[in-house]
Design a protein around this motif. Sequence first.
Motif, mmCIF file in Angstrom:
data_model
loop_
_atom_site.group_PDB
_atom_site.id
_atom_site.type_symbol
_atom_site.label_atom_id
_atom_site.label_comp_id
_atom_site.label_asym_id
_atom_site.label_seq_id
_atom_site.Cartn_x
_atom_site.Cartn_y
_atom_site.Cartn_z
ATOM 1 N N LEU A 1 0.847 -1.203 0.000
ATOM 2 C CA LEU A 1 0.000 0.000 0.000
ATOM 3 C C LEU A 1 0.882 1.253 0.000
ATOM 4 N N GLN A 2 1.956 1.181 0.764
ATOM 5 C CA GLN A 2 2.884 2.319 0.809
ATOM 6 C C GLN A 2 3.527 2.545 -0.572
ATOM 7 N N GLU A 3 3.923 1.452 -1.216
ATOM 8 C CA GLU A 3 4.506 1.573 -2.565
ATOM 9 C C GLU A 3 3.524 2.191 -3.542
ATOM 10 N N LEU A 4 2.259 1.765 -3.432
ATOM 11 C CA LEU A 4 1.240 2.319 -4.328
ATOM 12 C C LEU A 4 1.076 3.817 -4.102
ATOM 13 N N CYS A 5 1.151 4.244 -2.841
ATOM 14 C CA CYS A 5 1.071 5.676 -2.550
ATOM 15 C C CYS A 5 2.210 6.416 -3.235
ATOM 16 N N GLU A 6 3.404 5.845 -3.137
ATOM 17 C CA GLU A 6 4.559 6.482 -3.795
ATOM 18 C C GLU A 6 4.341 6.551 -5.299
ATOM 19 N N GLN A 7 3.903 5.412 -5.852
ATOM 20 C CA GLN A 7 3.699 5.327 -7.302
ATOM 21 C C GLN A 7 2.718 6.396 -7.794
ATOM 22 N N PHE A 8 1.673 6.648 -7.013
ATOM 23 C CA PHE A 8 0.670 7.624 -7.442
ATOM 24 C C PHE A 8 0.867 9.004 -6.807
ATOM 25 N N ALA A 9 2.035 9.185 -6.173
ATOM 26 C CA ALA A 9 2.383 10.482 -5.581
ATOM 27 C C ALA A 9 1.324 10.995 -4.611
ATOM 28 N N VAL A 10 0.751 10.082 -3.836
ATOM 29 C CA VAL A 10 -0.173 10.472 -2.769
ATOM 30 C C VAL A 10 0.556 10.263 -1.437
ATOM 31 N N PRO A 11 0.767 11.336 -0.653
ATOM 32 C CA PRO A 11 1.455 11.162 0.636
ATOM 33 C C PRO A 11 0.688 10.187 1.534
ATOM 34 N N THR A 12 1.402 9.306 2.216
ATOM 35 C CA THR A 12 0.717 8.342 3.099
ATOM 36 C C THR A 12 -0.058 9.064 4.200
ATOM 37 N N SER A 13 0.366 10.290 4.533
ATOM 38 C CA SER A 13 -0.354 11.038 5.585
ATOM 39 C C SER A 13 -1.761 11.424 5.136
ATOM 40 N N GLN A 14 -2.062 11.292 3.843
ATOM 41 C CA GLN A 14 -3.410 11.591 3.363
ATOM 42 C C GLN A 14 -4.267 10.328 3.247
ATOM 43 N N ILE A 15 -3.722 9.217 3.727
ATOM 44 C CA ILE A 15 -4.489 7.971 3.776
ATOM 45 C C ILE A 15 -4.785 7.643 5.236
ATOM 46 N N LEU A 16 -6.064 7.384 5.499
ATOM 47 C CA LEU A 16 -6.502 7.062 6.864
ATOM 48 C C LEU A 16 -7.020 5.627 6.879
ATOM 49 N N PHE A 17 -6.525 4.806 7.780
ATOM 50 C CA PHE A 17 -7.056 3.454 7.904
ATOM 51 C C PHE A 17 -8.097 3.424 9.015
ATOM 52 N N GLU A 18 -9.303 2.956 8.669
ATOM 53 C CA GLU A 18 -10.364 2.855 9.666
ATOM 54 C C GLU A 18 -10.442 1.432 10.195
ATOM 55 N N LEU A 19 -10.386 1.334 11.510
ATOM 56 C CA LEU A 19 -10.536 0.026 12.158
ATOM 57 C C LEU A 19 -11.764 0.088 13.038
ATOM 58 N N THR A 20 -12.667 -0.885 12.910
ATOM 59 C CA THR A 20 -13.859 -0.827 13.765
ATOM 60 C C THR A 20 -13.418 -1.001 15.211
ATOM 61 N N GLU A 21 -14.204 -0.425 16.112
ATOM 62 C CA GLU A 21 -13.771 -0.381 17.506
ATOM 63 C C GLU A 21 -13.460 -1.766 18.043
ATOM 64 N N SER A 22 -14.267 -2.761 17.651
ATOM 65 C CA SER A 22 -14.016 -4.116 18.153
ATOM 66 C C SER A 22 -12.669 -4.645 17.656
ATOM 67 N N CYS A 23 -12.206 -4.131 16.512
ATOM 68 C CA CYS A 23 -10.915 -4.581 15.967
ATOM 69 C C CYS A 23 -9.794 -3.610 16.286
ATOM 70 N N ALA A 24 -10.152 -2.451 16.851
ATOM 71 C CA ALA A 24 -9.162 -1.386 17.020
ATOM 72 C C ALA A 24 -8.062 -1.810 17.982
ATOM 73 N N ILE A 25 -8.403 -2.771 18.832
ATOM 74 C CA ILE A 25 -7.403 -3.302 19.737
ATOM 75 C C ILE A 25 -7.253 -4.782 19.416
ATOM 76 N N PRO A 26 -6.433 -5.114 18.434
ATOM 77 C CA PRO A 26 -6.333 -6.504 17.985
ATOM 78 C C PRO A 26 -5.892 -7.419 19.125
ATOM 79 N N ASP A 27 -6.451 -8.635 19.147
ATOM 80 C CA ASP A 27 -6.073 -9.533 20.241
ATOM 81 C C ASP A 27 -4.851 -10.380 19.882
#
Length: 304
Positions: free
Chosen positions: A145-171
Amino acid sequence: LKPVPSEHPEQPARPAVAPDEQVFQLSAQSLLDALEQGQLCYYYQPKVDALTHELIGFEALARWSHPALGMIQPDAFIPVAEQEGLVSQMTLRLFEHGVAWFSDFLGSLKNLKENGRYVGVTQNLTLSINISVESLADADMFDRLQELCEQFAVPTSQILFELTESCAIPDKGDPLQLLTRLRMKGFQLAIDDFGTGYSSMQQLVRLPYSELKIDKSFVQDITTNPESRAIVRSMTDLAHNLGLNLVAEGVEDEDSSAFLHNIGCDVLQGYLIARPMPGDGVMDWFHRQLKQVEQRRHDYVRAL
Ligand code: C2E
Ligand code: MG
Ligand code: MG
Ligand code: MG
């Protein structure tokens, strides 16, 4: 103010199909075929500033345009992808399209600006991607995913990963380590569907999140249910005390929008602003939204 109807309301799934048939068709193999044949795509739903309604970013939501069953919603096929171990592969394929589309969209905005036209965009736009907990430990996927961001010149800081609350703290694995690794790549992290799972304050503070999204079940009855109003109010305070940006999802009417703005909610997402739409419909929506923003500004100044 009237909500702008989307020109691309989501197509309902075709009613003529018996439920068993759907379950039967949504096998691992059919999902693989769908990936292969490009039947999976993202729809995009805007997030806007709660006061001005200026564009802040988009959430990418997976859709499966099935040749026989019509448009299949993610709740029906994401669990299949998760069970069958296909969710990382799916996310990668979808993200490839998503980041390409986003890069194009950012390019078009730049052109608008260069042509001297006002652009109602508050900050660096973000693209939010939903991540299943099954993928969290998949370092290869995130490298890609990081490589794809570089390839398309989109800073990774402009990508937000959403994790549902139940998954936000992985076990599985050390959550702090897994999430910190993503932050160190520059990606931002959001807790999705907040209020439906469980998370202690301590974990919220310790883990490197930057955004909290209140689940739509609370947002949807704030105009009728005083308890929901109290809950949303406390979540807003909590988010702000922890230095997190607060997003309300599922905002469907002006009264809710006004209430949310009054209690200090930062960002709105919901049918009031726009339904999720195909990438090629977003520019038209954006131009209509600019007019809305202008109108709001006008009404606001006149009311002062
Ligand atoms: P979510 O991430 O909480 O996404 C918000 C859901 O609320 C979306 O449903 C969206 O269409 C819907 N929504 C937005 N505004 C409103 C509104 O004003 N009213 C109502 N009633 N609903 C609204 P959708 O697209 O069906 O997605 C359902 C869930 O599927 C998502 O919930 C997310 O958890 C999951 N999902 C979607 N795409 C992906 C993906 O690419 N990967 C993974 N792992 N999960 C995904
Ligand atoms: Mg849906
Ligand atoms: Mg989400
Ligand atoms: Mg949600």
